[in-house]
Design an enzyme around this catalytic site. Structure first.
Site, PDB file in Angstrom:
ATOM      1  N   CYS A   1      45.927  38.072  28.964  1.00  0.00           N
ATOM      2  CA  CYS A   1      45.545  36.803  29.654  1.00  0.00           C
ATOM      3  C   CYS A   1      44.050  37.812  31.255  1.00  0.00           C
ATOM      4  O   CYS A   1      44.998  38.432  31.730  1.00  0.00           O
ATOM      5  CB  CYS A   1      46.554  36.109  30.507  1.00  0.00           C
ATOM      6  SG  CYS A   1      45.984  34.741  31.733  1.00  0.00           S
TER       7      CYS A   1
ATOM      8  N   CYS B   1      45.246  36.515  34.542  1.00  0.00           N
ATOM      9  CA  CYS B   1      46.553  36.865  35.306  1.00  0.00           C
ATOM     10  C   CYS B   1      47.893  37.448  34.397  1.00  0.00           C
ATOM     11  O   CYS B   1      47.696  38.167  33.705  1.00  0.00           O
ATOM     12  CB  CYS B   1      47.338  35.346  36.091  1.00  0.00           C
ATOM     13  SG  CYS B   1      47.291  33.179  35.015  1.00  0.00           S
ATOM     14  N   SER B   2      48.669  35.760  33.598  1.00  0.00           N
ATOM     15  CA  SER B   2      49.439  37.054  32.854  1.00  0.00           C
ATOM     16  C   SER B   2      50.441  36.531  31.887  1.00  0.00           C
ATOM     17  O   SER B   2      51.694  36.039  31.373  1.00  0.00           O
ATOM     18  CB  SER B   2      50.864  37.274  34.062  1.00  0.00           C
ATOM     19  OG  SER B   2      51.499  36.311  34.666  1.00  0.00           O
ATOM     20  N   CYS B   3      49.666  35.211  31.536  1.00  0.00           N
ATOM     21  CA  CYS B   3      50.157  34.299  30.689  1.00  0.00           C
ATOM     22  C   CYS B   3      50.242  34.585  29.632  1.00  0.00           C
ATOM     23  O   CYS B   3      50.049  35.593  28.971  1.00  0.00           O
ATOM     24  CB  CYS B   3      49.122  33.078  30.877  1.00  0.00           C
ATOM     25  SG  CYS B   3      48.582  31.976  32.020  1.00  0.00           S
TER      26      CYS B   3
HETATM   27 FE    FE Z   1      47.505  33.398  33.044  1.00  0.00          FE
END
Ligand code: FE
Length: 207
Positions: A111, A114-116
């Protein structure tokens, strides 16, 4: 932090460290100092969800895809529907796409924003997945990053990087390893590592 749950307006958070990891660390330090949490216990809980519980669900899906051609076809046709039929969708994984490795193509998930991450299938993301370095570099120099994970792919196999979003999360379906012909789905799931389902690793013979 999932990018559907914040609006990139950081005005209200101006007094906090900008990086979510720093913010969490600051909070953790504060709670530990006040004696509310035991850092060792917290690490153990994180390890449990990062490495054991969470990824086991994804591993079960992969093993079933290896052994059940109808399920595999259904995943190809519409991953979200196939997983929904098994009750495997949930928050942070409402819309899923399973991407299949082949001798021609190796898939990797990131991602960049961010951190999906597909929580219902893999649990919580490992810290490296959330790092600036991984998010930026895996797009620019995927083979180099993969080699740092100990994964060197044949030149003939191209690398495809999938950028997760709040809407779509990806799960890599690795190729079934040689030497597993006689195994059933439950034994096969033991071969499926978390990193194999992110694309930064391959299935491994269980210890
Ligand atoms: Fe994300």
């Amino acid at each position: 932090m999932p990018h559907d749950s914040h609006d990139h307006d950081h005005g209200a958070h101006a007094l906090l460290p900008p990086d979510p990891a720093l913010r969490v660390r600051a909070l953790e330090t504060l709670l530990a100092r006040k004696g509310f949490v035991d850092p060792a216990a917290m690490d153990a809980i994180l390890d449990f969800y990062e490495n054991r519980i969470g990824p086991r669900i994804g591993a079960t899906v992969v093993a079933r895809a290896w052994t059940d051609p109808d399920f595999r076809a259904a995943l190809r046709e519409d991953s979200t529907a196939a997983l929904a039929a098994e009750g495997l969708l949930g928050r942070q994984g409402e819309h899923m796409v399973v991407v299949e490795n082949t001798p021609e193509v190796h898939n990797v998930v990131v991602c960049t924003l961010c951190s999906c991450y597909p929580w219902p299938l893999l649990g919580i993301p490992p810290s490296w997945y959330k790092s600036d370095a991984y998010r930026a570099r895996v797009v620019r120099e995927p083979r180099k990053v993969l080699s740092e994970f100990g994964l060197t792919l044949p030149e003939a196999q191209s690398v495809r990087v999938w950028d997760s979003t709040a809407e779509i999360r990806y799960l890599v379906l690795p190729m079934r390893p040689e030497g597993t012909e006689g195994l059933g789905a439950e034994a096969l799931a033991d071969w499926v590592t978390r990193n194999a389902m992110i694309g930064t690793g391959l299935p491994e013979r269980p210890q």
